[in-house]
Structure formats: structure tokens, C-alpha cells
Design an enzyme around this catalytic site. Sequence first.
Site, PDB file in Angstrom:
ATOM      1  N   SER A  41       0.873  -1.176   0.000  1.00 52.60           N
ATOM      2  CA  SER A  41       0.000   0.000   0.000  1.00 52.60           C
ATOM      3  C   SER A  41       0.910   1.226   0.000  1.00 52.60           C
ATOM      4  O   SER A  41       1.025   1.953   0.969  1.00 52.60           O
ATOM      5  CB  SER A  41      -0.967  -0.028   1.186  1.00 52.60           C
ATOM      6  OG  SER A  41      -0.418   0.435   2.364  1.00 52.60           O
ATOM      7  N   HIS A 147      -3.256  -5.699   2.707  1.00 50.82           N
ATOM      8  CA  HIS A 147      -2.394  -6.759   3.242  1.00 50.82           C
ATOM      9  C   HIS A 147      -3.140  -8.064   3.454  1.00 50.82           C
ATOM     10  O   HIS A 147      -2.526  -9.083   3.756  1.00 50.82           O
ATOM     11  CB  HIS A 147      -1.774  -6.325   4.582  1.00 50.82           C
ATOM     12  CG  HIS A 147      -0.839  -5.175   4.438  1.00 50.82           C
ATOM     13  ND1 HIS A 147      -0.336  -4.474   5.504  1.00 50.82           N
ATOM     14  CD2 HIS A 147      -0.302  -4.593   3.332  1.00 50.82           C
ATOM     15  CE1 HIS A 147       0.463  -3.519   5.072  1.00 50.82           C
ATOM     16  NE2 HIS A 147       0.492  -3.564   3.753  1.00 50.82           N
ATOM     17  N   GLN A 155      -6.513  -1.200   7.465  1.00 48.75           N
ATOM     18  CA  GLN A 155      -5.369  -2.075   7.143  1.00 48.75           C
ATOM     19  C   GLN A 155      -4.728  -2.746   8.362  1.00 48.75           C
ATOM     20  O   GLN A 155      -4.364  -3.911   8.301  1.00 48.75           O
ATOM     21  CB  GLN A 155      -4.321  -1.244   6.410  1.00 48.75           C
ATOM     22  CG  GLN A 155      -3.091  -2.005   5.962  1.00 48.75           C
ATOM     23  CD  GLN A 155      -2.147  -1.112   5.178  1.00 48.75           C
ATOM     24  OE1 GLN A 155      -2.400  -0.799   4.019  1.00 48.75           O
ATOM     25  NE2 GLN A 155      -1.060  -0.680   5.794  1.00 48.75           N
ATOM     26  N   GLU A 156      -4.556  -1.974   9.458  1.00 44.51           N
ATOM     27  CA  GLU A 156      -3.812  -2.549  10.581  1.00 44.51           C
ATOM     28  C   GLU A 156      -4.408  -2.144  11.928  1.00 44.51           C
ATOM     29  O   GLU A 156      -4.625  -0.961  12.180  1.00 44.51           O
ATOM     30  CB  GLU A 156      -2.348  -2.069  10.551  1.00 44.51           C
ATOM     31  CG  GLU A 156      -1.612  -2.495   9.294  1.00 44.51           C
ATOM     32  CD  GLU A 156      -0.238  -1.838   9.162  1.00 44.51           C
ATOM     33  OE1 GLU A 156       0.374  -1.499  10.179  1.00 44.51           O
ATOM     34  OE2 GLU A 156       0.194  -1.661   8.010  1.00 44.51           O
ATOM     35  N   GLU A 198       1.827  -9.271   7.159  1.00 41.91           N
ATOM     36  CA  GLU A 198       2.729  -8.893   8.253  1.00 41.91           C
ATOM     37  C   GLU A 198       2.537  -9.764   9.489  1.00 41.91           C
ATOM     38  O   GLU A 198       2.979  -9.412  10.585  1.00 41.91           O
ATOM     39  CB  GLU A 198       2.532  -7.419   8.595  1.00 41.91           C
ATOM     40  CG  GLU A 198       2.931  -6.505   7.432  1.00 41.91           C
ATOM     41  CD  GLU A 198       2.648  -5.033   7.680  1.00 41.91           C
ATOM     42  OE1 GLU A 198       1.929  -4.721   8.656  1.00 41.91           O
ATOM     43  OE2 GLU A 198       3.129  -4.213   6.886  1.00 41.91           O
ATOM     44  N   ASP A 234      -3.508   1.676  11.826  1.00 40.67           N
ATOM     45  CA  ASP A 234      -3.052   2.272  10.566  1.00 40.67           C
ATOM     46  C   ASP A 234      -4.224   2.106   9.607  1.00 40.67           C
ATOM     47  O   ASP A 234      -4.508   0.997   9.152  1.00 40.67           O
ATOM     48  CB  ASP A 234      -1.806   1.572  10.016  1.00 40.67           C
ATOM     49  CG  ASP A 234      -1.360   2.181   8.669  1.00 40.67           C
ATOM     50  OD1 ASP A 234      -2.026   3.138   8.205  1.00 40.67           O
ATOM     51  OD2 ASP A 234      -0.373   1.705   8.090  1.00 40.67           O
ATOM     52  N   GLU A 275      -2.482   6.069  12.339  1.00 39.92           N
ATOM     53  CA  GLU A 275      -1.672   6.379  11.160  1.00 39.92           C
ATOM     54  C   GLU A 275      -2.581   6.490   9.934  1.00 39.92           C
ATOM     55  O   GLU A 275      -3.538   5.718   9.795  1.00 39.92           O
ATOM     56  CB  GLU A 275      -0.657   5.235  10.978  1.00 39.92           C
ATOM     57  CG  GLU A 275       0.242   5.366   9.766  1.00 39.92           C
ATOM     58  CD  GLU A 275       1.194   4.164   9.681  1.00 39.92           C
ATOM     59  OE1 GLU A 275       1.542   3.584  10.726  1.00 39.92           O
ATOM     60  OE2 GLU A 275       1.558   3.802   8.554  1.00 39.92           O
ATOM     61  N   ASP A 302       2.050   8.648   7.037  1.00 41.24           N
ATOM     62  CA  ASP A 302       2.898   7.707   6.293  1.00 41.24           C
ATOM     63  C   ASP A 302       2.812   8.066   4.808  1.00 41.24           C
ATOM     64  O   ASP A 302       3.696   8.737   4.266  1.00 41.24           O
ATOM     65  CB  ASP A 302       2.413   6.278   6.583  1.00 41.24           C
ATOM     66  CG  ASP A 302       3.045   5.225   5.676  1.00 41.24           C
ATOM     67  OD1 ASP A 302       4.044   5.527   5.020  1.00 41.24           O
ATOM     68  OD2 ASP A 302       2.529   4.087   5.623  1.00 41.24           O
ATOM     69  N   LYS A 327      10.228   5.431   6.715  1.00 44.59           N
ATOM     70  CA  LYS A 327      10.544   4.200   5.991  1.00 44.59           C
ATOM     71  C   LYS A 327      11.688   4.522   5.029  1.00 44.59           C
ATOM     72  O   LYS A 327      11.477   5.236   4.034  1.00 44.59           O
ATOM     73  CB  LYS A 327       9.334   3.754   5.161  1.00 44.59           C
ATOM     74  CG  LYS A 327       8.148   3.227   5.967  1.00 44.59           C
ATOM     75  CD  LYS A 327       6.938   3.031   5.042  1.00 44.59           C
ATOM     76  CE  LYS A 327       5.837   2.213   5.678  1.00 44.59           C
ATOM     77  NZ  LYS A 327       4.572   2.297   4.891  1.00 44.59           N
ATOM     78  N   HIS A 355       8.842  -0.962   9.244  1.00 46.47           N
ATOM     79  CA  HIS A 355       9.048  -2.018   8.245  1.00 46.47           C
ATOM     80  C   HIS A 355       8.118  -1.771   7.050  1.00 46.47           C
ATOM     81  O   HIS A 355       7.344  -0.816   7.049  1.00 46.47           O
ATOM     82  CB  HIS A 355       8.741  -3.389   8.862  1.00 46.47           C
ATOM     83  CG  HIS A 355       7.300  -3.586   9.270  1.00 46.47           C
ATOM     84  ND1 HIS A 355       6.786  -4.793   9.675  1.00 46.47           N
ATOM     85  CD2 HIS A 355       6.238  -2.719   9.349  1.00 46.47           C
ATOM     86  CE1 HIS A 355       5.506  -4.687   9.958  1.00 46.47           C
ATOM     87  NE2 HIS A 355       5.148  -3.443   9.781  1.00 46.47           N
ATOM     88  N   ARG A 356       8.186  -2.646   6.037  1.00 46.18           N
ATOM     89  CA  ARG A 356       7.223  -2.670   4.941  1.00 46.18           C
ATOM     90  C   ARG A 356       6.489  -4.003   5.015  1.00 46.18           C
ATOM     91  O   ARG A 356       6.927  -4.937   5.675  1.00 46.18           O
ATOM     92  CB  ARG A 356       7.913  -2.549   3.570  1.00 46.18           C
ATOM     93  CG  ARG A 356       8.773  -1.339   3.339  1.00 46.18           C
ATOM     94  CD  ARG A 356       8.078  -0.010   3.515  1.00 46.18           C
ATOM     95  NE  ARG A 356       6.861   0.195   2.766  1.00 46.18           N
ATOM     96  CZ  ARG A 356       6.662   1.143   1.857  1.00 46.18           C
ATOM     97  NH1 ARG A 356       7.639   1.982   1.563  1.00 46.18           N
ATOM     98  NH2 ARG A 356       5.493   1.294   1.252  1.00 46.18           N
ATOM     99  N   SER A 357       5.395  -4.100   4.248  1.00 42.52           N
ATOM    100  CA  SER A 357       4.641  -5.365   4.302  1.00 42.52           C
ATOM    101  C   SER A 357       5.450  -6.519   3.686  1.00 42.52           C
ATOM    102  O   SER A 357       5.362  -7.655   4.138  1.00 42.52           O
ATOM    103  CB  SER A 357       3.291  -5.203   3.627  1.00 42.52           C
ATOM    104  OG  SER A 357       3.428  -4.608   2.359  1.00 42.52           O
ATOM    105  N   LYS A 378       7.626   0.349  14.208  1.00 46.09           N
ATOM    106  CA  LYS A 378       6.507  -0.500  13.757  1.00 46.09           C
ATOM    107  C   LYS A 378       7.098  -1.640  12.950  1.00 46.09           C
ATOM    108  O   LYS A 378       7.590  -1.431  11.842  1.00 46.09           O
ATOM    109  CB  LYS A 378       5.543   0.337  12.906  1.00 46.09           C
ATOM    110  CG  LYS A 378       4.322  -0.469  12.480  1.00 46.09           C
ATOM    111  CD  LYS A 378       3.252   0.405  11.854  1.00 46.09           C
ATOM    112  CE  LYS A 378       3.391   0.501  10.373  1.00 46.09           C
ATOM    113  NZ  LYS A 378       2.127   0.803   9.668  1.00 46.09           N
TER     114      LYS A 378
HETATM  115  P1  PGA Z   1       3.214  -1.188   2.942  1.00 43.83           P
HETATM  116  O1  PGA Z   1       2.251  -0.894   4.171  1.00 43.83           O
HETATM  117  O2  PGA Z   1       4.527  -1.608   3.444  1.00 43.83           O
HETATM  118  O3  PGA Z   1       2.459  -2.267   2.211  1.00 43.83           O
HETATM  119  O4  PGA Z   1       3.273   0.100   2.160  1.00 43.83           O
HETATM  120  C1  PGA Z   1       2.677  -0.520   5.420  1.00 43.83           C
HETATM  121  C2  PGA Z   1       2.002   0.740   5.838  1.00 43.83           C
HETATM  122  O5  PGA Z   1       1.089   1.258   5.167  1.00 43.83           O
HETATM  123  O6  PGA Z   1       2.411   1.285   6.862  1.00 43.83           O
HETATM  124 ZN    ZN Z   2       0.949   2.981   6.793  1.00 46.17          ZN
END
Ligand code: PGA
Ligand code: ZN
Length: 405
Positions: A41, A147, A155-156, A198, A234, A275, A302, A327, A355-357, A378
Amino acid sequence: MTLIEEVNIRKVLDSRGNPTVEVEVATAEGFGAAMAPSGASTGVHEVKALPKGGVDAGMRFFNEKVGDELLGMDVLDQRLLDGLLKSIDGSNDFSKMGGNVAVACSIAFAKSAASALAIPLYRYIGGLTGQAQLPRPLGNVIGGGRHAIGGTDIQEFLVMAQSGPPSKTVFGNALVHRRVKEKLAKKLPDAAIGKGDEGAWVAAITNEEALDIVASASKEISQETGLDIRPALDMAASEFFKGGNYVYKDKTISPGEQIDYVLELIHKYHLCLVEDPLEQEDFGGYAELTSKVNAECMIVGDDLFVTNTHRIKEGIGIGACNSVLIKPNQIGTLTDTLDAVEITHRAGYRTVVSHRSGETPDQAIAHIAAGVGAYAIKTGAVGGERIAKLNELIRIEEDIQGGIL
Ligand code: PGA
Ligand code: ZN
């Protein structure tokens, strides 16, 4: 001078089974290797992760245009080396080399430099910023969005202990992750419950049902461990922002209504952090939301900021968010990552290194988070490529001896 004698790039797997790159940098005194993660994402303003032609094209560019230019350079001059990567690429978004090739290269310089100086990476980075401190682990326990198709639209669903050293807090998050699974199994006794990219649980439940479960699991584990673990989100809202509205499975709401909805969730669930609650261009909306939460809850950008100093400055100027997600592969070099952290901290905003997914067992973000004194990191709650960072934090804590939290 610690001169680069050899560089090498190879194709390796990431946690989604996709190819990514590993770069090695050797001097007479030391050696460093780093692997690049990748997002699903992604924000539209991130540097291009890979050039047209993918990983193979990025590796070809490195072998033909980058490798030889690095030989004989001083590995301790991170800023000069990162500048060289940018000038060889020649675009303003790493679209020739790929941000992932650049970031693997850039972090390999730092690892090689730390190795030559015989100090851990976090101390090398901490020496560059003077801010070493242990971050709070922020880990996702239920996932959806990009994800985990079939899960929640948000998403999270994450948890974070408000204080405590990593040697305690990473176990607290893992306990919440396990308790959440037990609660999901009780709620949906006949359903298969899977895991997303994740390591967070995926289930066919609503956003509010997920929050109820995460809030009650956090409360129980807090009581059992003495940690103060609170829920966080998030929302990755750009992913469901369509035609000017936020389109959930069960409702479509306007940007103004989205702000009210986010405030309602913050208050109802006592969220410590949210987030990307708004879409990635809405600086004004972020400023309005942030002014209504004060310091009570971290509002983290983000996709809004993409670790880009220009976008972070724009946000700081109008009070959009009070925290920035960091990131390294969003911006392509360690130097730009450290610059982004510096302007963020100088404005009194907090940083969350992330991190990333799609991840690898590379541990560098644990060192970056500790080295710059990030408020949080994170990096998931469980899973091999996630615990690689969490376990490294425990080692860093031991090295710091006692920590500073
Ligand atoms: P991504 O997602 O690593 O798939 O971009 C993580 C996030 O949105 O924080
Ligand atoms: Zn994010």
C-alpha cells in the site's frame, strides 16, 4: 579513509516470495550487507521502488553504472556516497536505479562503516545523530486492506506498550497477538482464521468488532503483565478514498465525516496512535484532525509524508499530524532518512521507524530506530522477518545497558 574495495548485488527473496536485492560493500577493515523491503500500500509520492523492468533492470543498472563508481570512495562519508547514488541515477525519484537498489546500497555503506569502526550500527547512526534511545515496539495483531483481502477495510489494528524496555514489551505485544487469536476463534468457531502479509490475523469481521477484540485483549494482557498496552490503527485511508469520499464496506462518508469518525474511534477505544486516517493529499484535513486531539493521541503521517523532507516541512508548517512514519525505502537513502528524522524531531513531532509489508530478515531498521531515538518502531508482532528486528532490539537494549525509556 576507509576505502570501498568491493561491491556486489544479488537477487534474494522477500517475505511475500517476490524478488528483492541484497547489496554487499567491503573495505579492507569491514563488511556490510543490506536487503531492501517493499510495500503493497505504497504512497504515490514515494520514490519508485524499482525501475521499469523490475529487479533485473535495477541490478543491471547497478552493475553497469553504479558499482565501479563506488570503488575507492570513503565508506565513512555516508552523505557523499548517498549524493553520488542520486547523481548517478539522475532522476528525482530513483526511477532509473530503483529506490530499493539505492536503499540496500545506502544501508550497506553504513553497515560496512560500522563494521570498519567495530561498533554496532545503531551506535554509528547514533553518532551521526547523537540521539540513541530504545523505541517502543508497535505491532499489528489484526490486518486487512491491501495486506489481507477479505479482512477489515482498515489495514492494521496494532498495539503498543506505553513504556518499558523491548525485552518486556515485545513479549507483551506477542501475548496480545495470541489472545486476539483466541478471541477470534471463540467469536467465529467454524471459520478459518489466517494471517496477512505482516503476520496479523485476518478474519471476516467489521472494523468495530476488530477494535473491540484488540481493546479487550490489550486490557487483559496489560493486567496480567503490568505493561500499559493500548490499541492503535493504521487506517491506510488512501486505499479506500474514492471519488472524494471514504468508501467502507458498510458505509460511504465525506472527508468531514471521516474526521468525526476517527475522533469517535480515538475516544471510544482510547487509541494511542492513528496512522494515515485521511487520504495522502489532505494536509488541511490532517491539521484539523490534529488540532482536535492535541497530544492525547499520535496522528502519524505515512503516505502523507513518505519520509520526504519537503512534505514533512509542509505538514509541520500547518500542524498536520504530530508524528511521522519513517521508511528508508520510501526516500531511497539513509542520509535522506536521517534528514527527515531531524526536521521531524526539531519540530517536536515524534518518529515511528517502520518495516514494509514485504520484508526480509534485515535488522537495520531496529538500529535506525534506536540510533535516531525514534519514539516507536513499527515492525509487526510475530513472524520470522518481523522478529528479526524485535530480537535485535533486545540485543541493542543489552548493549545500551539499561536503556533510556
Ligand atoms: P506497505 O504498508 O509496506 O504495504 O506500504 C505498510 C504501511 O502502510 O504502513
Ligand atoms: Zn501505513
